[in-house]
Design a protein around this motif. Structure first.
Motif, PDB file in Angstrom:
ATOM      1  N   GLN A  65       0.847  -1.191   0.000  1.00  0.00           N
ATOM      2  CA  GLN A  65       0.000   0.000   0.000  1.00  0.00           C
ATOM      3  C   GLN A  65       0.882   1.241   0.000  1.00  0.00           C
ATOM      4  OE1 GLN A  65      -1.653  -0.739   3.828  1.00  0.00           O
ATOM      5  NE2 GLN A  65      -3.367  -1.974   3.088  1.00  0.00           N
ATOM      6  N   ARG A  69      -3.548   2.766   0.889  1.00  0.00           N
ATOM      7  CA  ARG A  69      -4.347   2.248  -0.222  1.00  0.00           C
ATOM      8  C   ARG A  69      -3.441   1.619  -1.276  1.00  0.00           C
ATOM      9  NH1 ARG A  69      -6.870   5.963  -3.179  1.00  0.00           N
ATOM     10  NH2 ARG A  69      -8.586   4.576  -3.720  1.00  0.00           N
ATOM     11  N   SER A  70      -3.998   0.662  -2.025  1.00  0.00           N
ATOM     12  CA  SER A  70      -3.220  -0.015  -3.053  1.00  0.00           C
ATOM     13  C   SER A  70      -3.219   0.726  -4.384  1.00  0.00           C
ATOM     14  CB  SER A  70      -3.748  -1.439  -3.253  1.00  0.00           C
ATOM     15  OG  SER A  70      -5.113  -1.404  -3.655  1.00  0.00           O
ATOM     16  N   VAL A  94     -12.888 -10.532   1.289  1.00  0.00           N
ATOM     17  CA  VAL A  94     -12.111  -9.351   1.650  1.00  0.00           C
ATOM     18  C   VAL A  94     -12.247  -9.089   3.145  1.00  0.00           C
ATOM     19  CG1 VAL A  94     -14.022  -7.789   1.117  1.00  0.00           C
ATOM     20  CG2 VAL A  94     -11.686  -6.929   1.047  1.00  0.00           C
ATOM     21  N   GLU A  97     -11.312  -4.398   7.336  1.00  0.00           N
ATOM     22  CA  GLU A  97     -10.505  -3.181   7.330  1.00  0.00           C
ATOM     23  C   GLU A  97     -10.247  -2.706   5.900  1.00  0.00           C
ATOM     24  OE1 GLU A  97      -8.788   0.123   8.831  1.00  0.00           O
ATOM     25  OE2 GLU A  97      -9.965  -1.406   9.878  1.00  0.00           O
ATOM     26  N   THR A  98     -10.065  -3.642   4.989  1.00  0.00           N
ATOM     27  CA  THR A  98      -9.878  -3.271   3.590  1.00  0.00           C
ATOM     28  C   THR A  98     -11.155  -2.666   3.032  1.00  0.00           C
ATOM     29  OG1 THR A  98      -8.183  -4.956   3.248  1.00  0.00           O
ATOM     30  CG2 THR A  98      -9.328  -4.169   1.293  1.00  0.00           C
ATOM     31  N   GLN A 101     -11.049   0.925   4.308  1.00  0.00           N
ATOM     32  CA  GLN A 101      -9.995   1.769   3.746  1.00  0.00           C
ATOM     33  C   GLN A 101     -10.153   2.004   2.253  1.00  0.00           C
ATOM     34  OE1 GLN A 101      -6.123   0.259   4.744  1.00  0.00           O
ATOM     35  NE2 GLN A 101      -6.309   0.754   6.913  1.00  0.00           N
ATOM     36  N   GLU A 102     -10.563   0.968   1.526  1.00  0.00           N
ATOM     37  CA  GLU A 102     -10.618   1.058   0.071  1.00  0.00           C
ATOM     38  C   GLU A 102     -11.983   1.504  -0.449  1.00  0.00           C
ATOM     39  OE1 GLU A 102      -8.078   0.524  -1.957  1.00  0.00           O
ATOM     40  OE2 GLU A 102      -6.594  -0.545  -0.754  1.00  0.00           O
ATOM     41  N   TYR A 104     -14.948  -0.183  -0.483  1.00  0.00           N
ATOM     42  CA  TYR A 104     -15.419  -1.270  -1.335  1.00  0.00           C
ATOM     43  C   TYR A 104     -16.862  -1.064  -1.778  1.00  0.00           C
ATOM     44  CZ  TYR A 104     -12.000  -4.927  -2.014  1.00  0.00           C
ATOM     45  OH  TYR A 104     -10.951  -5.663  -2.482  1.00  0.00           O
ATOM     46  N   GLU A 203      -8.931 -10.529  -2.124  1.00  0.00           N
ATOM     47  CA  GLU A 203      -8.178  -9.323  -2.447  1.00  0.00           C
ATOM     48  C   GLU A 203      -7.570  -8.711  -1.188  1.00  0.00           C
ATOM     49  OE1 GLU A 203     -11.081  -8.312  -6.256  1.00  0.00           O
ATOM     50  OE2 GLU A 203     -11.285  -7.147  -4.419  1.00  0.00           O
ATOM     51  N   GLY A 205      -7.248  -7.608   2.871  1.00  0.00           N
ATOM     52  CA  GLY A 205      -5.910  -7.094   2.949  1.00  0.00           C
ATOM     53  C   GLY A 205      -4.865  -8.050   3.514  1.00  0.00           C
TER      54      GLY A 205
END
Length: 268
Positions: A65, A69-70, A94, A97-98, A101-102, A104, A203, A205
């Motif tokens: 990241q 973020r990725s 998934v 936390e992802t 953060q992302e 989704y 995907e 995290g």
């Protein structure tokens, strides 16, 4: 996109006979070609067995990241691979936390893959399965209010009854995959298979991927290596306690474009 290393003996022989230049195709692959290249393996007949692959991106110095973020370490082709892998999957797993953060969103139906999914007996889009011990999620997000397929929540039996009720009221399906508060990766994979989801994609995290690696349920890793250096203290693609003995994976294919490497490994 250029394929650098043929994997099959037939492809390797062709590369030798025709010369390296003939094996390298400097052009953008179509979505159909990507789907063929990343197709799930044909497993022996019998009781359906789940196949779990991960899709991650990492910089040259191991960062998964940048600024949490990725996206900053990705590129357009990486996102084409990302979309293709989703389009082939029954369900995308998934971590909570992802999701936070992302930002989704639910997977969407894509016309380019509609015929392929129908032929495989799949619905128009994969479900999203969120691994969450606390069920502490914003149920007003599109992931819960407007998915084509109801979002799944993988949690433990000791999860808050109030949060379970809130999740179900929002339209999510709660799946128990652990006896306590947390989720047992082995039970999570089994539970998804029992729901008819055998083509599994995670995907991340990093924390979730580390748990899947430690539980020895990961069959395949699709890893994009980004030609970037970030330094800092960003997470690796897999976190948590180390395994006692490193797990060996075999390289199945390697693609290259503009310095980005798109690798595919399977459990040896």
């Amino acid at each position: 996109m250029r394929r650098l290393f043929p994997v099959s003996e037939e492809a390797a022989g062709r590369a030798t006979d025709e010369g390296v230049g003939a094996a390298v195709q400097a052009r953008e692959w179509s979505l159909a070609e990507l789907a063929d290249a990343y197709a799930y393996p044909q497993l022996p007949p019998g009781e359906p067995r789940p196949w779990l692959r991960a899709n991650m991106v990492s910089t040259l110095d191991g960062a998964a990241q940048h600024d949490g973020r990725s996206q900053p370490i990705s590129n357009a082709t990486d996102m084409r691979v990302f979309g293709t892998l989703r389009a082939l999957a029954d369900v995308v797993i998934v971590g909570a936390e992802t999701v936070r953060q992302e930002g989704y969103r639910p997977a969407r139906a894509r016309e380019e893959f509609a015929e392929r999914r129908a032929a495989a007996g799949q619905g128009p889009a994969p479900a999203i399965a969120v691994v969450t011990a606390s069920l502490d999620l914003d149920f007003s997000l599109p992931l819960f209010t407007s998915p084509l397929v109801p979002t799944l929540l993988l949690t433990g039996a000791a999860a808050s009854p109030e949060r379970r009720a809130a999740a179900e009221k929002a339209g999510a399906r709660v799946v128990i995959a652990g006896d306590g508060v947390g989720v047992d990766p082995v039970r999570a994979v089994r539970a998804l298979a029992e729901l008819g989801h055998t083509r599994l994609l995670t995907e991340g995290g990093p924390r979730l991927l580390g748990q899947l690696v430690a539980a020895e349920v990961l069959d395949e890793l699709c890893l994009t290596v980004s030609p970037m250096l970030t330094a800092g203290d960003a997470q690796r693609i897999a976190g948590g306690p180390s395994v006692t003995v490193p797990h060996r994976f075999a390289l199945m294919s390697l693609l290259e474009e503009d310095g980005f490497l798109y690798s595919r490994y399977r459990r040896s």
